[in-house]
Write a protein that holds these residues in place. Structure first.
Motif, PDB file in Angstrom:
ATOM      1  N   LYS A 102      34.930 115.660  45.645  1.00  0.00           N
ATOM      2  CA  LYS A 102      34.442 114.908  46.741  1.00  0.00           C
ATOM      3  C   LYS A 102      34.367 115.406  47.832  1.00  0.00           C
ATOM      4  O   LYS A 102      33.348 115.828  48.576  1.00  0.00           O
ATOM      5  CB  LYS A 102      34.783 113.424  47.258  1.00  0.00           C
ATOM      6  N   SER A 105      28.551 110.373  54.218  1.00  0.00           N
ATOM      7  CA  SER A 105      29.666 110.506  52.235  1.00  0.00           C
ATOM      8  C   SER A 105      29.165 111.085  50.848  1.00  0.00           C
ATOM      9  O   SER A 105      27.707 110.780  51.158  1.00  0.00           O
ATOM     10  CB  SER A 105      30.400 109.560  52.487  1.00  0.00           C
ATOM     11  N   SER A 144      29.895 109.615  48.463  1.00  0.00           N
ATOM     12  CA  SER A 144      29.101 108.933  48.083  1.00  0.00           C
ATOM     13  C   SER A 144      27.755 107.558  47.735  1.00  0.00           C
ATOM     14  O   SER A 144      28.096 106.694  47.134  1.00  0.00           O
ATOM     15  CB  SER A 144      30.952 107.626  48.271  1.00  0.00           C
ATOM     16  N   GLN A 147      25.301 110.983  46.597  1.00  0.00           N
ATOM     17  CA  GLN A 147      25.052 111.898  45.990  1.00  0.00           C
ATOM     18  C   GLN A 147      24.404 110.020  44.930  1.00  0.00           C
ATOM     19  O   GLN A 147      23.565 110.422  43.678  1.00  0.00           O
ATOM     20  CB  GLN A 147      26.497 111.369  44.557  1.00  0.00           C
TER      21      GLN A 147
END
Length: 437
Positions: A23, A84, A86, A89
């Motif tokens: 990540k 981020s 998250s 993406q």
């Protein structure tokens, strides 16, 4: 300056951590590619509105602003940045923005280069984003900069004696659109008065999601003949929440501690239909859920054994015969709430509850664990009788038994949840009415 030294150390730390963590590696690569993306895509003759969201949740708060500007002011282009992976993406192909990229770490060099390339005419930072160098350069350039859906608490660094120097970053904003009175008062204590209480743009977002919800045939087959989706008929013509079973229970964004509680109950109450949409959709977690269902079932011989199906591995015919449906893919949860009678929102036995509003908007009561104090919407749902906190299995079982036996209580609780969401909508209108577009 200590902050700038810290940012360079963060940049170094991210580069090192990227070697070991997937990540972090995505973020590191994305930040390094950001300037290349901007160089390729920025139109030097266009006027850019910059919207920055840390992650996916903040994006959902900023999305109503983006889409209204795009609809009503096509003369602007939209630059959307994330911190981020998250967020990036999941939304890197979002059609509502002209350019989507990571935001490079907040060093002086990066901030100058970024703003020199984009030259935004306006900037929106969503909720908690307070990047010192970006904000000071925006102010120096005279770019109107707004904080949207922001919320403040006394324990934040800005209101501590040792954080007063850093709190100067807040004075870079043109205006704060805050969620509540406490936030307004806290800002006033440090000399910031350009504030307006508008609420949370997430209420507008869930209202939009509800209006755009489409039927999901497989879930409809699973819940039929129990009931039709709420969006499919006028409220006064809804089927009764009893149709051969006690009801449909939707567990959204669940984690293992949540599942330990509600799975135990539903294995002992096969008369309920159960939909589980876990927060982590990995094969190990899915098998763990199935194992919990099956291990308890071995103690309860037929007819208590639940028939379990997975969304991506079943048919409408099989789903119609099942009483447990596991959602093993992303993107469906906000629409699936449409089919439920009672919702459980996961995360309350861990880092904090997930989105309660996506369920409450469908006029259904929501249940969640004890870690909900920092979520204003959860506190308000509890206060109005549309939300319920449980601390253990016994409290959960008692509440579910009441929902099953007292239809008036179930209906009134759901009604209160739905009214709460509708009454809080409108933050986007208030923000854009105060912004000089």
């Amino acid at each position: 300056m200590i902050y700038n030294i810290a940012m360079y150390l963060v940049q170094l730390g991210v580069a090192i951590a990227a070697i070991f963590d997937h990540k972090v590696r995505l973020m590191w690569r994305g930040e390094r590619a950001a300037f290349k993306t901007l160089k390729q895509k920025v139109d030097p003759n266009a006027k850019y509105v910059w919207v920055h969201a840390a992650s996916l949740g903040e994006f959902e708060q900023g999305r109503p602003i983006i889409e209204r500007i795009r609809l009503e002011h096509p003369e602007y282009k939209i630059l959307l940045t994330f911190f981020s992976p998250s967020g990036y993406q999941v939304r890197k192909n979002y059609q509502g923005a002209d350019i989507i990229t990571y935001l490079p770490i907040d060093t002086v060099t990066n901030a100058r280069r970024f703003l020199r390339t984009v030259r935004p005419v306006m900037a929106f930072f969503i909720k908690y984003e307070f990047w010192y160098n970006y904000l000071h350069i925006l102010k120096h350039r005279g770019v109107p900069t707004y904080s949207v859906s922001s919320i403040f608490r006394p324990d934040q660094i800005f209101f501590r004696w040792y954080g007063r120097a850093y709190s100067r970053v807040l004075k870079c904003f043109t205006k704060f659109f805050v969620q509540n009175e406490e936030s307004r008062q806290l800002l006033a204590k440090i000399g910031i008065t350009e504030t307006e209480i508008v609420g949370d743009t997430r209420f507008d977002r869930v209202m939009t999601i509800k209006s755009l919800t489409k039927q999901i045939p497989l879930v409809e087959a699973f819940t039929t003949p129990h009931q039709l989706p709420r969006g499919g008929e006028p409220a006064e013509q809804k089927a009764s929440p009893r149709g051969g079973c006690e009801g449909v229970f939707v567990a959204g964004s669940s984690w293992p501690p949540d599942e330990d509680i509600f799975i135990k109950y539903f294995n002992e109450h096969p008369e309920w239909k159960l939909i589980i949409a876990p927060h982590v959709i990995g094969e190990d977690h899915l098998q763990q859920i199935i194992s919990k269902l099956e291990s308890t079932n071995t103690q309860h011989p037929t007819p208590n054994t639940r028939k379990i199906v997975r969304f991506t591995q079943t048919t409408r015919e099989e789903a119609a015969k099942a009483d447990t449906l596991i959602i093993d893919c992303f993107g469906l949860l906000s629409s699936i709430y449409n089919y439920g009678d009672v919702a459980y929102i996961g995360g309350g036995f861990g880092v904090g509850i997930h989105n309660t509003l996506e369920a409450a908007v469908w006029d259904m009561p929501v249940i969640f664990g004890p870690n909900n104090r920092k979520f204003d919407e959860a506190q308000a749902l509890k206060a109005c009788g549309g939300g319920f906190e449980i601390k253990n299995y016994e409290e959960f079982a008692s509440l579910m038994d009441r929902f099953a036996s007292d239809e008036a209580f179930l209906k009134e609780s759901g009604s209160q949840a739905g009214h709460f969401v509708k009454d809080q909508a409108g933050a986007t209108d208030k923000v854009l009415a105060s912004v000089a577009l």
